[in-house]
Design a protein around this motif. Structure first.
Motif, mmCIF file in Angstrom:
data_model
loop_
_atom_site.group_PDB
_atom_site.id
_atom_site.type_symbol
_atom_site.label_atom_id
_atom_site.label_comp_id
_atom_site.label_asym_id
_atom_site.label_seq_id
_atom_site.Cartn_x
_atom_site.Cartn_y
_atom_site.Cartn_z
ATOM 1 N N UNK A 103 -6.874 -25.300 -3.713
ATOM 2 C CA UNK A 103 -7.981 -24.400 -3.385
ATOM 3 C C UNK A 103 -7.533 -23.239 -2.494
ATOM 4 N N UNK A 104 -6.244 -23.220 -2.099
ATOM 5 C CA UNK A 104 -5.719 -22.073 -1.345
ATOM 6 C C UNK A 104 -5.662 -20.886 -2.300
ATOM 7 N N UNK A 105 -5.795 -19.697 -1.786
ATOM 8 C CA UNK A 105 -5.759 -18.508 -2.641
ATOM 9 C C UNK A 105 -4.415 -17.805 -2.524
ATOM 10 N N UNK A 106 -4.007 -17.198 -3.632
ATOM 11 C CA UNK A 106 -2.719 -16.535 -3.716
ATOM 12 C C UNK A 106 -2.833 -15.042 -3.423
ATOM 13 N N UNK A 107 -1.899 -14.544 -2.641
ATOM 14 C CA UNK A 107 -1.782 -13.111 -2.404
ATOM 15 C C UNK A 107 -0.996 -12.543 -3.581
ATOM 16 N N UNK A 108 -1.588 -11.609 -4.285
ATOM 17 C CA UNK A 108 -0.951 -10.982 -5.438
ATOM 18 C C UNK A 108 -0.531 -9.559 -5.086
ATOM 19 N N UNK A 109 0.285 -8.958 -5.943
ATOM 20 C CA UNK A 109 0.754 -7.582 -5.722
ATOM 21 C C UNK A 109 -0.424 -6.630 -5.563
ATOM 22 N N UNK A 110 -1.499 -6.854 -6.314
ATOM 23 C CA UNK A 110 -2.665 -5.964 -6.219
ATOM 24 C C UNK A 110 -3.301 -6.011 -4.841
ATOM 25 N N UNK A 111 -3.254 -7.185 -4.188
ATOM 26 C CA UNK A 111 -3.821 -7.312 -2.847
ATOM 27 C C UNK A 111 -3.007 -6.503 -1.835
ATOM 28 N N UNK A 112 -1.688 -6.556 -1.959
ATOM 29 C CA UNK A 112 -0.819 -5.797 -1.049
ATOM 30 C C UNK A 112 -1.038 -4.299 -1.239
ATOM 31 N N UNK A 113 -1.096 -3.882 -2.488
ATOM 32 C CA UNK A 113 -1.293 -2.462 -2.780
ATOM 33 C C UNK A 113 -2.633 -1.989 -2.219
ATOM 34 N N UNK A 114 -3.686 -2.765 -2.458
ATOM 35 C CA UNK A 114 -5.015 -2.409 -1.965
ATOM 36 C C UNK A 114 -5.024 -2.332 -0.445
ATOM 37 N N UNK A 115 -4.406 -3.282 0.216
ATOM 38 C CA UNK A 115 -4.348 -3.327 1.672
ATOM 39 C C UNK A 115 -3.671 -2.067 2.212
ATOM 40 N N UNK A 116 -2.552 -1.715 1.629
ATOM 41 C CA UNK A 116 -1.799 -0.534 2.082
ATOM 42 C C UNK A 116 -2.555 0.755 1.790
ATOM 43 N N UNK A 117 -3.165 0.851 0.616
ATOM 44 C CA UNK A 117 -3.916 2.063 0.263
ATOM 45 C C UNK A 117 -5.139 2.247 1.157
ATOM 46 N N UNK A 118 -5.824 1.156 1.449
ATOM 47 C CA UNK A 118 -6.999 1.255 2.319
ATOM 48 C C UNK A 118 -6.605 1.724 3.716
ATOM 49 N N UNK A 119 -5.523 1.198 4.243
ATOM 50 C CA UNK A 119 -5.090 1.581 5.586
ATOM 51 C C UNK A 119 -4.624 3.032 5.604
ATOM 52 N N UNK A 120 -3.874 3.436 4.591
ATOM 53 C CA UNK A 120 -3.399 4.818 4.507
ATOM 54 C C UNK A 120 -4.571 5.782 4.392
ATOM 55 N N UNK A 121 -5.621 5.384 3.693
ATOM 56 C CA UNK A 121 -6.782 6.240 3.477
ATOM 57 C C UNK A 121 -7.717 6.374 4.664
ATOM 58 N N UNK A 122 -7.527 5.560 5.672
ATOM 59 C CA UNK A 122 -8.398 5.637 6.847
ATOM 60 C C UNK A 122 -8.011 6.840 7.721
ATOM 61 N N UNK A 123 -8.987 7.463 8.284
ATOM 62 C CA UNK A 123 -8.756 8.602 9.172
ATOM 63 C C UNK A 123 -8.061 8.146 10.447
ATOM 64 N N UNK A 124 -7.382 9.085 11.087
ATOM 65 C CA UNK A 124 -6.756 8.789 12.378
ATOM 66 C C UNK A 124 -7.816 8.249 13.326
ATOM 67 N N UNK A 125 -7.477 7.225 14.046
ATOM 68 C CA UNK A 125 -8.428 6.606 14.962
ATOM 69 C C UNK A 125 -9.300 5.555 14.295
ATOM 70 N N UNK A 126 -9.257 5.471 12.962
ATOM 71 C CA UNK A 126 -10.057 4.491 12.227
ATOM 72 C C UNK A 126 -9.192 3.386 11.609
ATOM 73 N N UNK A 127 -7.890 3.500 11.759
ATOM 74 C CA UNK A 127 -6.981 2.505 11.181
ATOM 75 C C UNK A 127 -7.168 1.174 11.902
ATOM 76 N N UNK A 128 -7.039 0.086 11.172
ATOM 77 C CA UNK A 128 -7.246 -1.231 11.772
ATOM 78 C C UNK A 128 -5.939 -1.918 12.153
ATOM 79 N N UNK A 129 -4.806 -1.338 11.739
ATOM 80 C CA UNK A 129 -3.520 -1.916 12.111
ATOM 81 C C UNK A 129 -3.084 -3.065 11.229
#
Length: 152
Positions: A103-129
């Motif tokens: 029942x554990x969930x797998x991290x897939x390549x799409x999850x990594x890409x989405x995570x990186x794109x979301x962070x890159x797309x955040x405005x300065x001061x809005x990044x979550x780290x």
């Protein structure tokens, strides 16, 4: 039967790992119940130093069974690298002493890409780290009941 439970109630490092390490040598089963491979855990046994990210530190003791529970999000590549590293250093990692919840969930390549794109797309001061390792998006899929799980 004695049961010891180490539970964290905050975000981040609370010392759960250190307490688990101290108890693991004399424990039958060590269960990791949540989290991902975004943080490392350094364990020192004698003069040996091990850096773990997914596998519970109980793996370093031959009579301890380790479980990666259903609340953990698992990057298969990181898991396999960790298993290879441990085996290369003489630590037994086998189906008898490492169990992974189906029942554990797998991290897939799409999850990594989405995570990186979301962070890159955040405005300065809005990044979550975020570490960009796909952990957040994988939990979103888990909650949405749309995530991939291991076939064991």
């Amino acid at each position: 039967m004695v049961v010891r439970v180490v539970v964290g109630t905050q975000w981040g490092d609370e010392g759960k790992g250190k307490i688990t390490d101290l108890l693991a040598e004399n424990t039958d089963i060590v269960v990791r119940y949540q989290g991902g491979n975004n943080a490392g855990h350094t364990v020192i046994v004698g003069k040996e130093i091990f850096k773990l990210h997914l596998i519970p530190s109980g793996i370093l003791f031959p009579n301890t069974v380790c479980v990666i529970g259903n609340g953990v999000v698992v990057d298969p590549e990181v898991l396999l690298e960790e298993i290879e590293m441990l085996r290369g250093r003489g630590v037994k990692v086998a189906p008898e002493n490492l169990k992974i919840s189906s029942a554990a969930h797998l991290i897939l390549a799409k999850h990594k890409k989405q995570d990186q794109e979301q962070e890159t797309g955040r405005a300065a001061g809005q990044k979550i780290g975020t570490t960009g390792r796909g952990i957040g998006p994988t939990y979103v899929d888990k909650i949405d009941r749309a995530g991939a799980r291991p076939r064991l």
